[in-house]
Design a protein around this motif. Structure first.
Motif, PDB file in Angstrom:
ATOM      1  N   ASN A  79       0.795  -1.239   0.000  1.00 25.68           N
ATOM      2  CA  ASN A  79       0.000   0.000   0.000  1.00 25.68           C
ATOM      3  C   ASN A  79       0.821   1.280   0.000  1.00 25.68           C
ATOM      4  OD1 ASN A  79      -2.805  -1.175   0.342  1.00 25.68           O
ATOM      5  ND2 ASN A  79      -1.702  -2.135   2.022  1.00 25.68           N
ATOM      6  N   LYS A  80       2.130   1.177  -0.178  1.00 21.95           N
ATOM      7  CA  LYS A  80       2.986   2.365  -0.080  1.00 21.95           C
ATOM      8  C   LYS A  80       2.688   3.413  -1.140  1.00 21.95           C
ATOM      9  CE  LYS A  80       6.762   0.294  -2.633  1.00 21.95           C
ATOM     10  NZ  LYS A  80       8.109  -0.202  -2.532  1.00 21.95           N
ATOM     11  N   GLN A  81       2.033   3.029  -2.246  1.00 17.67           N
ATOM     12  CA  GLN A  81       1.729   4.000  -3.300  1.00 17.67           C
ATOM     13  C   GLN A  81       0.778   5.093  -2.789  1.00 17.67           C
ATOM     14  OE1 GLN A  81       0.739   0.848  -3.294  1.00 17.67           O
ATOM     15  NE2 GLN A  81      -1.459   0.782  -3.684  1.00 17.67           N
ATOM     16  N   LEU A  82       0.140   4.881  -1.647  1.00 16.55           N
ATOM     17  CA  LEU A  82      -0.767   5.893  -1.085  1.00 16.55           C
ATOM     18  C   LEU A  82      -0.023   7.163  -0.670  1.00 16.55           C
ATOM     19  CD1 LEU A  82      -3.006   3.566   1.121  1.00 16.55           C
ATOM     20  CD2 LEU A  82      -3.622   4.636  -1.053  1.00 16.55           C
ATOM     21  N   ILE A  83       1.286   7.069  -0.441  1.00 17.10           N
ATOM     22  CA  ILE A  83       2.045   8.271  -0.060  1.00 17.10           C
ATOM     23  C   ILE A  83       3.065   8.686  -1.109  1.00 17.10           C
ATOM     24  CG2 ILE A  83       1.774   8.176   2.444  1.00 17.10           C
ATOM     25  CD1 ILE A  83       4.476   6.733   2.583  1.00 17.10           C
ATOM     26  N   GLN A  84       2.997   8.082  -2.295  1.00 19.66           N
ATOM     27  CA  GLN A  84       3.961   8.451  -3.335  1.00 19.66           C
ATOM     28  C   GLN A  84       3.454   9.656  -4.125  1.00 19.66           C
ATOM     29  OE1 GLN A  84       6.732   7.206  -3.076  1.00 19.66           O
ATOM     30  NE2 GLN A  84       6.571   5.096  -2.452  1.00 19.66           N
ATOM     31  N   ILE A  85       4.282  10.676  -4.214  1.00 22.46           N
ATOM     32  CA  ILE A  85       4.010  11.820  -5.074  1.00 22.46           C
ATOM     33  C   ILE A  85       5.240  11.953  -5.956  1.00 22.46           C
ATOM     34  CG2 ILE A  85       3.587  14.306  -5.176  1.00 22.46           C
ATOM     35  CD1 ILE A  85       2.467  14.051  -2.302  1.00 22.46           C
ATOM     36  N   GLU A  86       5.034  12.018  -7.261  1.00 23.72           N
ATOM     37  CA  GLU A  86       6.169  12.054  -8.183  1.00 23.72           C
ATOM     38  C   GLU A  86       7.074  13.258  -7.941  1.00 23.72           C
ATOM     39  OE1 GLU A  86       7.367   9.768 -10.319  1.00 23.72           O
ATOM     40  OE2 GLU A  86       5.835   8.537  -9.400  1.00 23.72           O
ATOM     41  N   GLY A  87       8.375  13.026  -7.917  1.00 23.26           N
ATOM     42  CA  GLY A  87       9.369  14.088  -7.814  1.00 23.26           C
ATOM     43  C   GLY A  87       9.370  14.820  -6.483  1.00 23.26           C
ATOM     44  N   LEU A 112      -2.954   0.316   8.762  1.00 23.84           N
ATOM     45  CA  LEU A 112      -1.796   0.904   8.087  1.00 23.84           C
ATOM     46  C   LEU A 112      -2.229   1.749   6.882  1.00 23.84           C
ATOM     47  CD1 LEU A 112       1.306   0.492   8.791  1.00 23.84           C
ATOM     48  CD2 LEU A 112       1.399  -0.518   6.541  1.00 23.84           C
ATOM     49  N   ILE A 113      -3.271   1.312   6.182  1.00 23.43           N
ATOM     50  CA  ILE A 113      -3.797   2.095   5.055  1.00 23.43           C
ATOM     51  C   ILE A 113      -4.251   3.468   5.552  1.00 23.43           C
ATOM     52  CG2 ILE A 113      -5.743   2.269   3.436  1.00 23.43           C
ATOM     53  CD1 ILE A 113      -5.396  -0.788   2.970  1.00 23.43           C
ATOM     54  N   LYS A 114      -4.945   3.503   6.695  1.00 22.94           N
ATOM     55  CA  LYS A 114      -5.391   4.788   7.262  1.00 22.94           C
ATOM     56  C   LYS A 114      -4.182   5.662   7.608  1.00 22.94           C
ATOM     57  CE  LYS A 114      -9.698   3.009   9.137  1.00 22.94           C
ATOM     58  NZ  LYS A 114     -10.287   2.370  10.301  1.00 22.94           N
ATOM     59  N   CYS A 115      -3.140   5.050   8.174  1.00 22.93           N
ATOM     60  CA  CYS A 115      -1.917   5.790   8.517  1.00 22.93           C
ATOM     61  C   CYS A 115      -1.259   6.355   7.258  1.00 22.93           C
ATOM     62  CB  CYS A 115      -0.920   4.884   9.243  1.00 22.93           C
ATOM     63  SG  CYS A 115      -1.437   4.348  10.873  1.00 22.93           S
ATOM     64  N   LEU A 116      -1.175   5.544   6.206  1.00 24.40           N
ATOM     65  CA  LEU A 116      -0.544   5.978   4.961  1.00 24.40           C
ATOM     66  C   LEU A 116      -1.350   7.090   4.290  1.00 24.40           C
ATOM     67  CD1 LEU A 116       0.629   2.540   3.538  1.00 24.40           C
ATOM     68  CD2 LEU A 116       2.062   4.328   4.517  1.00 24.40           C
ATOM     69  N   GLU A 117      -2.678   6.986   4.347  1.00 22.17           N
ATOM     70  CA  GLU A 117      -3.516   8.047   3.765  1.00 22.17           C
ATOM     71  C   GLU A 117      -3.279   9.365   4.493  1.00 22.17           C
ATOM     72  OE1 GLU A 117      -7.364   6.217   4.055  1.00 22.17           O
ATOM     73  OE2 GLU A 117      -7.211   5.331   2.043  1.00 22.17           O
ATOM     74  N   ARG A 118      -3.183   9.280   5.812  1.00 19.65           N
ATOM     75  CA  ARG A 118      -2.928  10.498   6.594  1.00 19.65           C
ATOM     76  C   ARG A 118      -1.541  11.061   6.276  1.00 19.65           C
ATOM     77  NH1 ARG A 118      -4.215  11.370  12.857  1.00 19.65           N
ATOM     78  NH2 ARG A 118      -3.159  13.369  13.116  1.00 19.65           N
ATOM     79  N   LEU A 119      -0.553  10.184   6.156  1.00 21.43           N
ATOM     80  CA  LEU A 119       0.793  10.625   5.773  1.00 21.43           C
ATOM     81  C   LEU A 119       0.781  11.252   4.379  1.00 21.43           C
ATOM     82  CD1 LEU A 119       3.191   7.795   6.957  1.00 21.43           C
ATOM     83  CD2 LEU A 119       3.345  10.195   7.571  1.00 21.43           C
ATOM     84  N   GLY A 120      -0.013  10.678   3.488  1.00 21.44           N
ATOM     85  CA  GLY A 120      -0.131  11.203   2.132  1.00 21.44           C
ATOM     86  C   GLY A 120      -0.675  12.620   2.123  1.00 21.44           C
TER      87      GLY A 120
END
Length: 128
Positions: A79-87, A112-120
């Motif tokens: 699920n790490k793509q939830l916090i990926q922003i290009e560049g 963890l998905i909820k945590c990653l969304e918040r980090l995103g």
């Protein structure tokens, strides 16, 4: 990005005493479900680097700690793509497991998905 979407390479592991100390001294944190999440902008453009901690005080047996770390790492990998922003600049992230019992993979993944969304959202706000 260079890395496969669902890989978890060595570059994604947070290592080095200075980096880890910096994360715990200067980083921000929030609590969500059974996790405390600490994060700090790393200042470079590589992949996000993560650290997973399961307290020895709560889980005396290494087998239990390792099982939980494997489950958390796998949930992150998928699920790490939830916090990926290009560049973007990457983050140093620490996931600290707080529950007193061994949760199922599905339960850990949902939290963890909820945590990653918040980090995103935090990471996106930093770039505006």
């Amino acid at each position: 990005m260079g890395l496969s979407k669902y890989s978890f390479s060595k570059k994604e592991k947070l290592t080095g005493k200075k980096k880890i100390e910096g994360l715990f001294k200067k980083g921000s944190s929030f609590y969500l479900g059974d996790f405390q999440v600490r994060h700090l902008p790393s200042g470079d453009a590589g992949p996000h680097q993560i650290l997973i901690s399961v307290p020895k005080r709560t889980f005396k047996r290494a087998v239990d700690r390792n099982l939980l770390k494997r489950r958390i790492r796998e949930a992150y990998r998928l699920n790490k793509q939830l916090i990926q922003i290009e560049g973007e600049n990457s983050l140093f992230i620490a996931f600290i497991y707080l529950s007193k019992e061994i949760l199922t993979f599905d339960n850990i993944q949902a939290q963890l998905i909820k945590c990653l969304e918040r980090l995103g959202t935090i990471n996106a706000d930093r770039h505006e």
